[in-house]
Structures are given as C-alpha cells and as structure tokens.
Scaffold this motif. Structure first.
Motif: not given
Length: 110
Positions: A71, A76, A78, A80, A85, A88-90
């Motif tokens: 990270i 963030v 996530i 699963y 995973e 994922r977006e941030a």
C-alpha cells in the motif's frame, strides 16, 4: 467506522480474508480527508452486495500493513474472492466505476 469490523493486526486481516469467501478491506488513515469522504459512498455501494463481508483497517493502527499489502497511499479498497485479491482501487476512486466492477465480480461468483 464500525469498531466491530475494524482489524488491528496483520493476523486479524489474514484471518478475515481467509475465512470469508467474499472479503472487502477498506484501508484508510486517520487524517485523510479523501478516506473520510469516500467511506460513506463505499459503504452504500457495499450494502448492495450482502454476501461481501467488509472490514476496516487504519494504517495508523497497523503500520506494517503498508509493506504487507504493498500500500502506497490511502484509501485503498481491496476485494478478495476465496482469499485471492481480485480488485484494488486506491486514492481517488470513481464510485460508479467501482460499483460496476464489484457488481461484475459479485455476480460471477454467485
């Protein structure tokens, strides 16, 4: 944030991810205005997918999570599936695009 769903160690995070088929982590920082503004929008989206279990991690409480999950910023998000995973977006998350991605994964997994 719901304290009941907050995780405070890498062990708790691993346990959560590995014990829920659909697991979602919202990772934030205490003094992150983007994190706090995005949270209610993400919670609203996730409420539409009841089989996804959601938990929160504050990087300030679990500083070694950054290295463990690679990270580099906050927030963030996530998702699963079966411990792996898949999304994922941030930082700056486009909520509608995020919702469409989650929806696609959610219905593929049913």
């Amino acid at each position: 944030m719901n304290a009941k769903n907050e995780l405070f160690s890498i062990e708790e995070i691993e346990h959560f991810v590995n014990n829920h088929y659909l697991a979602f982590l919202y990772i934030s920082k205490t003094h992150c205005s983007v994190c706090h503004a995005l949270l209610p929008k993400v919670q609203k989206v996730m409420a539409e997918f009841p089989k996804i279990q959601m938990a929160f991690v504050n990087v300030d409480n679990v500083p070694n999570i950054a290295g463990h999950l690679s990270i580099l910023t906050a927030p963030v998000l996530i998702l699963y599936v079966d411990g792996k995973e898949v999304l994922r977006e941030a930082r700056f998350v486009h909520v509608e695009q995020f919702k469409k991605k989650v929806e696609k994964i959610y219905f593929l997994m049913e």
